[in-house]
Design a protein around this motif. Structure first.
Motif, short mmCIF file in Angstrom:
data_model
loop_
_atom_site.label_atom_id
_atom_site.label_comp_id
_atom_site.label_asym_id
_atom_site.label_seq_id
_atom_site.Cartn_x
_atom_site.Cartn_y
_atom_site.Cartn_z
N PHE A 1 31.92 -25.36 -11.47
CA PHE A 1 31.11 -24.17 -11.75
C PHE A 1 29.94 -24.43 -12.69
O PHE A 1 28.91 -23.79 -12.61
CB PHE A 1 31.97 -23.06 -12.36
CG PHE A 1 33.11 -22.62 -11.48
CD1 PHE A 1 32.89 -22.24 -10.16
CD2 PHE A 1 34.40 -22.58 -11.99
CE1 PHE A 1 33.94 -21.82 -9.36
CE2 PHE A 1 35.46 -22.14 -11.19
CZ PHE A 1 35.23 -21.77 -9.88
N GLU B 1 50.84 -28.08 -15.39
CA GLU B 1 50.17 -28.25 -14.11
C GLU B 1 48.78 -28.88 -14.31
O GLU B 1 48.40 -29.78 -13.57
CB GLU B 1 50.05 -26.89 -13.44
CG GLU B 1 49.76 -27.00 -11.99
CD GLU B 1 50.57 -25.98 -11.18
OE1 GLU B 1 50.47 -26.04 -9.97
OE2 GLU B 1 51.28 -25.14 -11.77
N LEU C 1 43.67 -17.57 -12.67
CA LEU C 1 44.51 -16.62 -11.93
C LEU C 1 45.77 -17.38 -11.58
O LEU C 1 45.75 -18.33 -10.80
CB LEU C 1 43.82 -16.15 -10.65
CG LEU C 1 42.45 -15.50 -10.81
CD1 LEU C 1 41.98 -14.91 -9.48
CD2 LEU C 1 42.48 -14.41 -11.86
N ARG C 2 46.86 -16.95 -12.18
CA ARG C 2 48.02 -17.81 -12.19
C ARG C 2 49.04 -17.52 -11.13
O ARG C 2 50.23 -17.68 -11.34
CB ARG C 2 48.64 -17.79 -13.59
CG ARG C 2 47.68 -18.37 -14.60
CD ARG C 2 48.21 -18.27 -15.97
NE ARG C 2 49.56 -18.81 -16.04
CZ ARG C 2 50.35 -18.64 -17.08
NH1 ARG C 2 49.94 -17.96 -18.09
NH2 ARG C 2 51.55 -19.15 -17.07
N GLU D 1 43.35 -23.33 -6.49
CA GLU D 1 44.09 -24.39 -7.17
C GLU D 1 45.55 -24.22 -6.84
O GLU D 1 45.97 -23.14 -6.45
CB GLU D 1 43.89 -24.28 -8.70
CG GLU D 1 42.46 -24.45 -9.19
CD GLU D 1 41.93 -25.87 -9.05
OE1 GLU D 1 42.73 -26.78 -8.71
OE2 GLU D 1 40.72 -26.07 -9.26
N PRO D 2 46.35 -25.27 -7.02
CA PRO D 2 47.77 -25.16 -6.71
C PRO D 2 48.46 -24.00 -7.45
O PRO D 2 49.36 -23.36 -6.93
CB PRO D 2 48.35 -26.49 -7.17
CG PRO D 2 47.20 -27.43 -7.24
CD PRO D 2 45.98 -26.61 -7.47
N PHE D 3 48.00 -23.70 -8.67
CA PHE D 3 48.65 -22.64 -9.44
C PHE D 3 48.10 -21.26 -9.11
O PHE D 3 48.57 -20.26 -9.62
CB PHE D 3 48.47 -22.90 -10.95
CG PHE D 3 47.04 -23.05 -11.38
CD1 PHE D 3 46.24 -21.94 -11.59
CD2 PHE D 3 46.48 -24.31 -11.55
CE1 PHE D 3 44.91 -22.07 -11.98
CE2 PHE D 3 45.15 -24.45 -11.95
CZ PHE D 3 44.37 -23.34 -12.15
N LEU E 1 40.89 -20.71 -10.15
CA LEU E 1 40.02 -20.53 -11.30
C LEU E 1 38.98 -19.52 -10.89
O LEU E 1 38.46 -19.58 -9.78
CB LEU E 1 39.29 -21.84 -11.61
CG LEU E 1 40.07 -22.98 -12.22
CD1 LEU E 1 39.18 -24.22 -12.30
CD2 LEU E 1 40.50 -22.58 -13.62
N ARG F 1 37.84 -20.65 -7.25
CA ARG F 1 38.16 -22.00 -6.78
C ARG F 1 39.67 -22.10 -6.65
O ARG F 1 40.39 -21.99 -7.64
CB ARG F 1 37.64 -23.02 -7.78
CG ARG F 1 37.85 -24.46 -7.36
CD ARG F 1 37.11 -25.39 -8.33
NE ARG F 1 38.05 -26.18 -9.09
CZ ARG F 1 37.73 -26.92 -10.16
NH1 ARG F 1 36.49 -26.95 -10.59
NH2 ARG F 1 38.64 -27.63 -10.77
N PRO G 1 50.10 -12.91 -14.73
CA PRO G 1 49.30 -13.78 -13.87
C PRO G 1 47.89 -14.11 -14.33
O PRO G 1 47.39 -15.13 -13.95
CB PRO G 1 49.27 -13.03 -12.54
CG PRO G 1 50.37 -12.02 -12.61
CD PRO G 1 50.59 -11.74 -14.04
N ALA G 2 47.23 -13.30 -15.10
CA ALA G 2 45.85 -13.64 -15.45
C ALA G 2 45.67 -13.92 -16.94
O ALA G 2 44.58 -13.89 -17.46
CB ALA G 2 44.87 -12.56 -15.00
N GLN H 1 32.99 -27.36 -6.10
CA GLN H 1 33.04 -26.12 -6.87
C GLN H 1 33.23 -26.35 -8.36
O GLN H 1 34.06 -25.72 -9.01
CB GLN H 1 34.14 -25.20 -6.33
CG GLN H 1 33.67 -24.33 -5.17
CD GLN H 1 34.62 -23.16 -4.98
OE1 GLN H 1 35.75 -23.36 -4.53
NE2 GLN H 1 34.19 -21.97 -5.33
#
Ligand code: SF4
Ligand code: SF4
Lengths: 373, 96
Positions: free
Chosen positions: A69, A13, B47-48, B30-32, B35, B28, A2-3, A67
């Motif tokens: 950044f 996407e 962050l997925r 996001e659909p996925f 960030l 922030r 995931p990260a 946002q």
């Protein structure tokens, strides 16, 4: 995972666009006291219609609420705007960090100290050669010395980790080790970016862009140094093997855009041309309206066809390369990059029907009748 | 364009202690997923998964990251544990 860094699902996407940009470049002024022959924005003279201080602050408010950044601030030379520090302080106090690029000529001791004292500000000093000879041929006489002096001031002021930013050319690609050492000398980080045929670069690109064998060397050099920053700009080289760091995606209008000094919004800093202008921040919907609903950005977020690249085994790594590079060399946007590592772009290059860059803010130099060029 | 890589190997980080989102990090959505941007070290990280985002946001309510992980379904726990460890190692999380 995931990260982790983005893989291809995330890349798809991102290609469909986000509600706010990730990488927004904001050029504060077209005024510049140098006249680099590859300037992407053909800067020189200030445009009388440039955003006022109040308009610029309103844009910061909008970016803060979206946002965003941080913004990459450029120009022209941002330090030539009399309200530069006012805008800088306004942005960072609204959680919009600033990474700004400067030619260094106006970065004196006092300004360096002021910058060093600020949080959320990054500075990139532009230098296009490790020696005055190589740099000044592109950026103009005296620009090497000025940039070195600016870096000295930053280092003396205790500004740690500022960036030494280099556009890679045929003439400096052999100096990368020296440039890295030079950055280290000031406690700075080296940042390399790709030369594109944009702005005045349209005219100088053919002579300045690295040769095919130099591109291979550059790829290997970058592969061995993942710490060197590239702004993800060399992803066309990922077609040579293991992908380089970064998203490996043309983000134009999807996660990348440019706001120019007069408030025009373009798909990317390297496509200042009518065809890629999505709108203006002075319009009724502001920047947000342009970003989210302009017809141009919507169309850039549609799935694209790979054109002549579809049959290429490297397509997943390179996706046809840089849209701006193709556009300003007159190549089809859905085909190979002019610097395609397999040489598929070169065949289509011709001097005919190359689109001219939009606005030219170059200072018109009176013709000098002199025997020496 | 940004997108700095977090070291893929899960680093040694003590998740038995409390962790929370670093105060200089903004998320922030996001659909996925989200960030994450660290204003201090200027890292931008993807962050997925929305679940990971929820987990990260929930950290401050727990005495340890492991306690927060208990809410994650067991088959996914190892992956999210590794993700937290990487976030912690990259400075995105702060030992609370
Ligand atoms: S057009 Fe080129 S420079 Fe612009 S975002 Fe795409 S790849 Fe990057
Ligand atoms: S043919 Fe297209 S996809 Fe393949 S390497 Fe060249 S530019 Fe990239």
């Amino acid at each position: 995972m995931p990260a982790r860094a983005p893989g291809s699902a995330l890349r798809d996407e991102l290609a469909r666009g986000l509600d706010a940009p990730i990488c927004l470049t904001w050029e504060l002024t077209y005024a510049c006291n140098l006249a680099c022959i590859h300037c992407l924005s053909s800067s020189g003279r200030r445009d009388p219609a440039e955003l006022s201080t109040a308009e610029a602050m309103a844009l910061v408010d909008e970016l803060a609420s979206m946002q965003v950044f941080y913004v990459n601030v450029g120009g022209g030379e941002p330090l030539l705007r009399p309200d530069f520090f006012e805008l800088l302080e306004y942005a960072v106090s609204h959680q919009v960090g600033v990474k700004f690029s400067t030619n260094g000529t106006r970065l004196d001791r006092a300004k360096a100290a002021r910058l060093a004292a600020m949080d959320y500000v990054d500075v990139q000093v532009s230098l296009d050669g490790a020696t005055a000879e190589v740099n000044d041929a592109v950026r103009g006489q005296g620009s090497y010395r000025a940039a070195r002096r600016a870096m000295e001031h930053l280092a003396d002021a205790g500004f740690e980790g500022f960036k030494l930013s280099v556009v890679v050319t045929r003439h400096n690609v052999s100096q990368l080790d020296q440039l890295e050492a030079l950055a280290g000398q000031y406690g700075a980080q080296l940042r390399l970016t790709r030369l594109r045929p944009s702005g005045r670069g349209a005219a100088s690109w053919a002579e300045l862009h690295p040769s095919r064998s130099q591109q291979h060397d550059l790829y290997r050099w970058l592969r061995d140094r993942p710490w060197v920053l590239t702004g993800d700009s060399f992803f066309h080289l990922s077609a040579l093997g293991e992908p380089l760091e970064g998203l490996n995606l043309c983000g134009a209008g999807r996660v990348v855009c440019l706001v120019d000094p007069v408030g025009d919004v373009y798909a990317c800093p390297f496509v200042i041309h009518e065809q890629f202008r999505a709108g203006n921040v002075r319009g009724p919907g502001g920047f947000t309206g342009v970003w989210r609903s302009s017809a141009l950005f919507r169309s850039l977020r549609e799935p694209t066809s790979g054109g002549a690249c579809t049959s290429c085994g490297s397509y997943d790594a390179c996706r046809g390369g840089c849209m701006a590079a193709k556009f300003f060399t007159g190549l089809p946007l859905d085909g190979p990059d002019p610097e395609c590592v397999h040489g598929h772009g070169e065949a289509g290059l011709s001097d005919r029907d190359r689109p001219a860059p939009a606005a030219d803010h170059s200072v018109r130099v009176p013709v000098r009748l002199s025997a020496r060029a | 364009m940004p997108g700095q890589r977090v070291d893929p190997a899960a680093p040694e980080v003590d998740l038995g202690r409390p962790w929370r989102l670093h105060p200089q990090v903004a998320l922030r959505d996001e659909p996925f997923g989200a960030l994450a941007y660290h204003y201090g070290n200027r890292r931008l990280i993807f962050l997925r998964s929305p679940d990971l985002v929820r987990l990260v946001r929930s950290l401050e309510r727990f005495d340890s990251a492991d306690a927060a992980l208990a809410a994650v379904s067991p088959p996914q726990r190892a992956a999210y544990r590794a993700a937290l460890a990487r976030l912690a190692a990259s400075g995105m999380l702060d030992a609370g």
